[in-house]
Design a protein around this motif. Structure first.
Motif, PDB file in Angstrom:
ATOM      1  N   SER A   1       0.847  -1.197   0.000  1.00 48.16           N
ATOM      2  CA  SER A   1       0.000   0.000   0.000  1.00 48.16           C
ATOM      3  C   SER A   1       0.877   1.240   0.000  1.00 48.16           C
ATOM      4  N   PHE A   2       0.275   2.371  -0.416  1.00 48.11           N
ATOM      5  CA  PHE A   2       0.963   3.653  -0.379  1.00 48.11           C
ATOM      6  C   PHE A   2      -0.092   4.743  -0.426  1.00 48.11           C
ATOM      7  N   LYS A   3       0.311   5.964  -0.149  1.00 49.38           N
ATOM      8  CA  LYS A   3      -0.607   7.089  -0.223  1.00 49.38           C
ATOM      9  C   LYS A   3      -0.491   7.762  -1.590  1.00 49.38           C
ATOM     10  N   MET A   4      -1.656   8.151  -2.102  1.00 51.68           N
ATOM     11  CA  MET A   4      -1.734   8.681  -3.454  1.00 51.68           C
ATOM     12  C   MET A   4      -0.982  10.008  -3.541  1.00 51.68           C
ATOM     13  N   PHE A   5      -0.462  10.322  -4.722  1.00 49.05           N
ATOM     14  CA  PHE A   5       0.345  11.517  -4.916  1.00 49.05           C
ATOM     15  C   PHE A   5       0.200  11.984  -6.362  1.00 49.05           C
ATOM     16  N   THR A   6       0.756  13.147  -6.617  1.00 49.96           N
ATOM     17  CA  THR A   6       0.849  13.646  -7.989  1.00 49.96           C
ATOM     18  C   THR A   6       2.311  13.947  -8.287  1.00 49.96           C
ATOM     19  N   PHE A   7       2.653  14.004  -9.572  1.00 51.40           N
ATOM     20  CA  PHE A   7       3.986  14.395  -9.996  1.00 51.40           C
ATOM     21  C   PHE A   7       4.035  15.904 -10.142  1.00 51.40           C
ATOM     22  N   ASN A   8       4.963  16.556  -9.443  1.00 56.69           N
ATOM     23  CA  ASN A   8       5.030  18.021  -9.448  1.00 56.69           C
ATOM     24  C   ASN A   8       5.417  18.589 -10.806  1.00 56.69           C
ATOM     25  N   LYS A   9       6.229  17.889 -11.552  1.00 56.47           N
ATOM     26  CA  LYS A   9       6.791  18.450 -12.786  1.00 56.47           C
ATOM     27  C   LYS A   9       5.876  18.300 -13.988  1.00 56.47           C
ATOM     28  N   TYR A  10       4.765  17.581 -13.831  1.00 65.90           N
ATOM     29  CA  TYR A  10       3.952  17.265 -15.002  1.00 65.90           C
ATOM     30  C   TYR A  10       2.536  17.778 -14.784  1.00 65.90           C
ATOM     31  N   PRO A  11       1.924  18.418 -15.811  1.00 63.11           N
ATOM     32  CA  PRO A  11       0.628  19.095 -15.635  1.00 63.11           C
ATOM     33  C   PRO A  11      -0.537  18.135 -15.518  1.00 63.11           C
ATOM     34  N   PHE A  12      -0.420  16.914 -16.029  1.00 59.79           N
ATOM     35  CA  PHE A  12      -1.572  16.013 -16.026  1.00 59.79           C
ATOM     36  C   PHE A  12      -1.498  15.128 -14.788  1.00 59.79           C
ATOM     37  N   ASN A  13      -2.678  14.942 -14.166  1.00 63.64           N
ATOM     38  CA  ASN A  13      -2.760  14.206 -12.907  1.00 63.64           C
ATOM     39  C   ASN A  13      -3.021  12.739 -13.174  1.00 63.64           C
ATOM     40  N   LYS A  14      -2.032  12.089 -13.679  1.00 65.39           N
ATOM     41  CA  LYS A  14      -2.126  10.651 -13.874  1.00 65.39           C
ATOM     42  C   LYS A  14      -0.892   9.986 -13.308  1.00 65.39           C
ATOM     43  N   VAL A  15      -1.108   8.811 -12.753  1.00 64.22           N
ATOM     44  CA  VAL A  15      -0.004   8.008 -12.228  1.00 64.22           C
ATOM     45  C   VAL A  15      -0.171   6.602 -12.766  1.00 64.22           C
ATOM     46  N   PHE A  16       0.823   6.094 -13.426  1.00 66.15           N
ATOM     47  CA  PHE A  16       0.817   4.720 -13.927  1.00 66.15           C
ATOM     48  C   PHE A  16       1.718   3.875 -13.039  1.00 66.15           C
ATOM     49  N   LEU A  17       1.215   2.753 -12.611  1.00 66.77           N
ATOM     50  CA  LEU A  17       1.932   1.884 -11.673  1.00 66.77           C
ATOM     51  C   LEU A  17       2.468   0.664 -12.418  1.00 66.77           C
ATOM     52  N   HIS A  18       3.730   0.316 -12.153  1.00 68.94           N
ATOM     53  CA  HIS A  18       4.393  -0.835 -12.773  1.00 68.94           C
ATOM     54  C   HIS A  18       5.042  -1.672 -11.674  1.00 68.94           C
ATOM     55  N   CYS A  19       4.985  -2.986 -11.802  1.00 67.17           N
ATOM     56  CA  CYS A  19       5.616  -3.878 -10.836  1.00 67.17           C
ATOM     57  C   CYS A  19       6.342  -5.006 -11.559  1.00 67.17           C
ATOM     58  N   SER A  20       7.494  -5.364 -11.045  1.00 67.24           N
ATOM     59  CA  SER A  20       8.247  -6.517 -11.531  1.00 67.24           C
ATOM     60  C   SER A  20       8.171  -7.599 -10.460  1.00 67.24           C
ATOM     61  N   ILE A  21       7.713  -8.782 -10.861  1.00 64.59           N
ATOM     62  CA  ILE A  21       7.537  -9.869  -9.900  1.00 64.59           C
ATOM     63  C   ILE A  21       8.282 -11.101 -10.393  1.00 64.59           C
ATOM     64  N   HIS A  22       8.455 -12.060  -9.500  1.00 67.17           N
ATOM     65  CA  HIS A  22       8.923 -13.379  -9.912  1.00 67.17           C
ATOM     66  C   HIS A  22       8.292 -14.435  -9.020  1.00 67.17           C
ATOM     67  N   LEU A  23       8.241 -15.647  -9.536  1.00 58.54           N
ATOM     68  CA  LEU A  23       7.735 -16.787  -8.788  1.00 58.54           C
ATOM     69  C   LEU A  23       8.909 -17.575  -8.236  1.00 58.54           C
ATOM     70  N   CYS A  24       8.714 -18.176  -7.076  1.00 59.97           N
ATOM     71  CA  CYS A  24       9.790 -18.979  -6.504  1.00 59.97           C
ATOM     72  C   CYS A  24       9.204 -20.214  -5.845  1.00 59.97           C
ATOM     73  N   LEU A  25      10.053 -21.239  -5.755  1.00 60.23           N
ATOM     74  CA  LEU A  25       9.654 -22.489  -5.112  1.00 60.23           C
ATOM     75  C   LEU A  25       9.847 -22.364  -3.610  1.00 60.23           C
ATOM     76  N   LEU A  26       8.784 -22.632  -2.868  1.00 62.94           N
ATOM     77  CA  LEU A  26       8.876 -22.549  -1.411  1.00 62.94           C
ATOM     78  C   LEU A  26       9.849 -23.566  -0.846  1.00 62.94           C
ATOM     79  N   GLN A  27      10.060 -24.691  -1.581  1.00 65.14           N
ATOM     80  CA  GLN A  27      10.922 -25.749  -1.057  1.00 65.14           C
ATOM     81  C   GLN A  27      12.373 -25.299  -0.941  1.00 65.14           C
TER      82      GLN A  27
END
Length: 1070
Positions: A985-1011
């Motif tokens: 989780s995080f608190k919502m924000f805006t980018f100060n340098k850019y006039p449009f109020n949009k935020v695109f979120l990206h995540c890099s994940i991987h799967l792993c074996l619990l064993q």
């Protein structure tokens, strides 16, 4: 009265020159070399058979002295009685003359000892002496005074002066520990390889050898050596001085070998230092004689364009190994080496590296071992700088730092070092080398099995502490170790402990354990120090480091070496948390498929109970394989038919014994070669109650298996023969039973009915579907029959898993629930792989040949471990599913990223909505279609961008390396690496340098074996402390005007609102 008249020839009036007319005197026994103290000497020892007396010699004229063919002279210094081959040694009563002095007369004195040595106790007859060109002397020797008991002229050998001036050709010796105010350390100068002339320094300042008595236990030694005579003046040239050793009660109780000294221009001295007469002695310097040195420094320019991996010198000194003790023959000091540039280390021709671990003092050929203060770099790290640590005690508790060096990892698994002169304040430092050769083959599949129950960490028997039979104590020092080893205990896979083991355990006095964590699969081969517990100290003894590797299948292999001491032994610690799996070991030099024994005992059948039978040997009532002399490889038969060992549970009491033995793992494929399998014994309603010794197994051409059987660990237990395989296969009697499809036609071939294809199809035409932890593969039934494989003869790794016919195709299925069918699960760092194969029923014929066809069709379900998701910013959680498919037989799973309104993750955002700045948003990353019992989702990183471009140049990072960005104190990692769903989780924000109020979120994940225990369970509590934020998070008081928009439309929004939409995009991150 007898008068002795000595007439000296006048050089001005006589042509006789004794330097050209002399006799040679070369008696080895005249040496003054002493072994220990007054009255006991080696070469010159006076005894019943070796006493000499120069009063019995008919002296005649001039003599030149030699010892072993080297120039010698009469000693000017005190010599102890009963040396030099007689009882009373005779010495020169004054210094030798110079050449300009011509012939001079010197007194001769004799030594005597009662409670201490008296050098001039006797006065003998004087002699004449002359210094000759070529740096030697001649003596007009005469018969000694008859009142002196057994007198003998002494001889001391001194190297001839070199043709060069030693003031211009010397070795600088900057060793502050020699100062007379430095403590004693037990250093012995007899261990140095002295060679030539030396200039002594003290932290860069000139210093002299002490001219007066120095207290014992100083100067880094116990017996302190000092000059018994003043330093010369420059005009004196080279002079010889006696060296005294203080023994505590007498400042000159021991007379060491004399040395030569010269005063040089520039107010410094050089010394021709030689080995003292015994240990522990060392030359002392006087801190009150220091003076500044004028150095002419030259600037150097380093060329950074060259690669030291290609341009380096070789250091191959065998004495640098951590086993080499500092002793009389191996005294080395790396401060005396002129280090220049980069070096690669070898030990007796084998690649080596600097030790990263503690080495006890007086190892590696010197007094203070030098080791790398940190791990070696990786090739991608380039050139790095590492500290150098120096250990000066046996327990490595006293550590200091030398000068740092540069290190680089090179292609080919070796390192180069930019070695420098060590800190001169460190006594006799030497760089330590350990010999590690990176394995040319994967040791996970080429290892020896080490199963000795006495190695268990809870075994307190057979050690000094618990048994007065001390010879029962185990010691690994004398084991002929050869390569890599995998540890077992009672058939179970175990590991070396990586924490302290109490002294006296593991069947030995000093149990050895790994001082460092066990590696992960991705770490490859690592090096760990082995510690030995003793005297309430977990690492009192430091044994030689070993190499370790983590292997697929949750086990480890170790390259074991002989420990540094006895009685010590490697421990076998905790059980691995998963049972053993398929493991390949070194293939035999002779193919056992071509050379094996036949085992055809019918009582081994899995349907044969252990009823009393009069044929049991020794009156027992069940068979026991423990007492069989097993020898090599075996192939199993039942009533002449080929069978195999069962690889699933056998009910106790079957196979003609109490404890039936079966393979705890699937049989290998042909391409697997020789593998190792655990052997389980069923008992007490537990299929694997007993873990017997593992055995090796190999699949052979012709559809059969062979086994390297060994004596089981328990009686009564016996190896089973699987009854399933020798059940006859039902023969199809007519076409009506086959139900051929409209694309097939039925016909009999070789007395077998089958369905043939109406049209030629691609060979076998495999069709594979993978989903989650299950897989299905189907083959054309008619193509199989055409190729000679009726469908009822095929099965998966588990012979009980056979195909079913559906619409003319033979379908095989496996899953991870109750239909495993011998499937192997593994990971290779980039993918998770489920692996199985379709096989034909084994060859049932005996003899050297057969003409039956065999089928072995491997298939796999492969799941990519790493993904990158992008979530756009106008909220519209449609939860669109994206299937990621890799080519050919690759599995699919679903990844979703969903924003939620509440911390319970029960209320996702629906439709379109505006989110206030500084309002907390909860995000879940969900992976579906994989086995949640064995696989977890790990978020590696998440970042936000003002545009829908994940490679945006100026992103805001939310999660970095599984942890919240320390610059953003609102980010919380709530769940990561535990389940198939990760949350943050995080608190919502805006980018100060850019006039449009949009935020695109990206995540890099991987799967792993619990064993593999490497799925990081990360939360904010485990990560670095947050330091604050730089974003605009003020909650603005303004009206909220919610507007519903479609994708692509533009709207005007309040600056305190943010429109948020999901557009789940998964891209390949491999």
């Amino acid at each position: 009265i007898i008068c002795h008249v000595i007439i000296s020839p006048n050089p001005a009036s006589s042509t006789f020159d004794p330097c050209q007319n002399y006799n040679v005197l070369d008696d080895t026994w005249r040496t003054t070399y002493s072994y220990y103290g007054c009255g006991y000497y080696t070469y010159g020892y006076s005894g019943y058979y070796s006493s000499h007396d120069d009063n019995t010699v008919e002296w005649d004229g001039w003599y030149r002295l030699y010892l072993h063919g080297e120039d010698a002279q009469i000693s000017e210094w005190c010599v102890d009685p009963m040396s030099s081959g007689g009882y009373t040694p005779l010495l020169l009563g004054g210094s030798h003359p110079l050449i300009k002095d011509g012939i001079v007369t010197r007194e001769i004195y004799g030594s005597f000892s009662y409670n201490y040595c008296q050098c001039n106790y006797y006065t003998s007859n004087p002699i004449q002496v002359k210094a000759c060109p070529g740096h030697y002397y001649v003596y007009n020797l005469v018969k000694p005074d008859l009142s002196i008991p057994l007198p003998t002229y002494t001889a001391v050998a001194l190297n001839s002066l070199t043709s060069y001036d030693p003031c211009n050709n010397y070795v600088s010796l900057d060793q502050p520990w020699r100062a007379n105010n430095a403590p004693g350390l037990g250093i012995c100068d007899s261990n140095f390889n002295w060679n030539g002339w030396y200039r002594l320094l003290y932290n860069g300042l000139d210093i002299r050898i002490a001219e007066s008595c120095v207290d014992v236990n100083r100067c880094g030694t116990y017996y302190t050596l000092w000059l018994n005579g003043p330093h010369p003046q420059p005009e004196d040239g080279v002079v010889t001085r006696q060296v005294c050793a203080n023994a505590g009660s007498d400042c000159c109780l021991f007379k060491s070998n004399p040395i030569r000294v010269k005063a040089c221009p520039g107010n410094y001295y050089v010394y021709e230092i030689v080995r003292p007469i015994f240990c522990n002695m060392a030359y002392c310097t006087d801190v009150n004689t220091t003076s500044a040195v004028v150095e002419h420094s030259t600037s150097t320019h380093e060329d950074f364009t060259f690669d030291p991996c290609n341009y380096h010198d070789v250091v191959d000194d065998y004495w640098r190994n951590t086993m080499e003790l500092y002793n009389f023959y191996t005294g080395h000091d790396d401060t005396l080496v002129e280090w220049n540039g980069w070096y690669r280390l070898f030990l007796q021709g084998n690649s080596a590296q600097l030790s990263e671990w503690c080495v006890s003092y007086m190892r590696c050929g010197g007094y203070t071992p030098l080791v790398l203060g940190g791990s070696h770099p990786r090739p991608e790290d380039g050139i790095v700088t590492r500290e150098i640590y120096a250990y000066s005690d046996g327990q490595c508790s006293s550590v200091s730092r030398s000068h740092p060096i540069q290190v680089k990892a090179c292609p080919g698994h070796y390192y180069v070092y930019k070695l420098v002169k060590p800190d001169v304040s460190i006594p006799m430092p030497t760089y330590c080398a350990v010999n590690f050769t990176y394995p040319s083959t994967d040791p996970c599949y080429n290892y020896n099995v080490l199963e000795e129950s006495w190695r268990a960490t809870d075994n307190a028997e057979h050690n000094y502490y618990n048994s007065w039979w001390w010879w029962w104590t185990w010691c690994d020092r004398y084991t002929s170790w050869n390569g890599w080893y995998r540890l077992f205990y009672q058939g179970n896979n175990v590991e070396m402990p990586d924490s302290c083991v109490s002294p006296g355990m593991c069947g030995t006095d000093i149990p050895l354990w790994l001082n460092g964590s066990l590696p992960q699969l991705e770490d490859g081969v690592v090096i760990r120090q082995a510690c030995g517990s003793s005297y309430s100290d977990c690492c009192y003894y430091k044994s030689f480091p070993i190499q370790v590797k983590a292997c697929p299948g949750n086990y480890y292999v170790y390259e074991l070496v002989s420990p540094a001491f006895c009685n010590s032994a490697y421990c076998a610690g905790k059980y691995s948390n998963l049972p053993s799996v398929s493991l390949t070991v070194t293939n035999p030099t002779i193919d056992p498929c071509m050379q094996y024994n036949e085992l055809s005992d019918s009582w081994r059948a899995t349907n044969n109970p252990n009823l009393y039978n009069a044929t049991f040997p020794w009156g027992q009532n069940a068979w026991c394989d423990t007492f069989i002399n097993w020898n090599g490889w075996y192939r199993l038969f039942y009533l002449g038919k080929n069978v195999q060992m069962p690889d699933s549970c056998v009910t106790e009491g079957m196979c003609g014994t109490y404890i039936p033995l079966w393979l705890n793992g699937p049989h290998p494929q042909l391409e697997d070669g020789v593998v190792t399998r655990q052997v389980c014994g069923s008992w007490n309603n537990d299929c694997c109650y007993y873990k017997s010794s593992p055995i090796q197994v190999k699949a052979c051409p012709g559809g059969y298996y062979i086994y390297e059987l060994v004596s089981p660990t328990n009686c009564f237990s016996a190896y089973c023969a699987f009854f399933f395989l020798f059940c006859p296969i039902a023969k199809v009697e007519s076409c009506e039973e086959l139900n051929c499809t409209e694309d097939e036609w039925c016909e009999e071939r070789d007395d077998v009915y089958g369905c043939f294809c109406n049209q030629d199809e691609p060979r076998l035409d495999p069709d594979e579907v993978c989903e989650g932890s299950s897989g299905t593969i189907s083959l054309s039934r008619c193509q199989l029959f055409k190729s000679g494989f009726p469908g009822n003869t095929l099965h998966l790794n588990d012979p009980s898993c056979r195909g079913t016919v559906q619409n003319g195709r033979l379908v095989f299925h496996f899953d991870n629930d109750d239909h495993v069918c011998g499937t192997n699960l593994m990971a290779n760092g980039t993918h998770i792989i489920y692996k199985n194969s379709i096989q034909s029923t084994g060859n049932s014929t005996k003899g050297p040949i057969n003409r039956q066809k065999t089928l072995g069709l491997q298939f796999s379900c492969i799941y990519e471990l790493t993904q990158t998701l992008t979530m756009a910013t106008a909220l519209n959680p449609l939860q669109s599913i994206v299937h990621k498919t890799l080519p050919g037989g690759v599995g699919m799973y679903q990844v979703r990223m969903i924003p939620y309104q509440d911390p319970g993750f029960s209320h996702p955002y629906n439709g379109s909505a505006d989110i206030e700045v500084n309002q907390r948003i909860y995000v879940a990353v969900i992976v579906q279609g994989v086995d949640s019992r064995q696989i977890a989702t790990v978020i590696d990183s998440c970042w936000a961008t003002p545009e829908n471009e994940r490679n945006f140049a100026d992103p805001w990072h939310l999660i970095i390396n599984k942890c919240p960005n320390p610059e953003d104190n609102t980010v919380q990692v709530l769940q990561n690496g535990i389940f198939t769903t990760a949350r943050f989780s995080f608190k919502m924000f805006t980018f100060n340098k850019y006039p449009f109020n949009k935020v695109f979120l990206h995540c890099s994940i991987h799967l792993c074996l619990l064993q593999n225990n490497n799925c990081a369970m990360v939360s904010s509590d485990h990560c670095p402390h947050h330091r604050g934020t730089v974003l605009n998070r003020e909650l603005q008081q303004c009206s909220v005007n919610t507007m519903l928009v479609s994708r692509g439309e533009t709207t005007q929004q309040s600056p305190c609102l943010l429109r948020f939409q999901i557009s789940n995009i998964i891209t390949d991150a491999i």
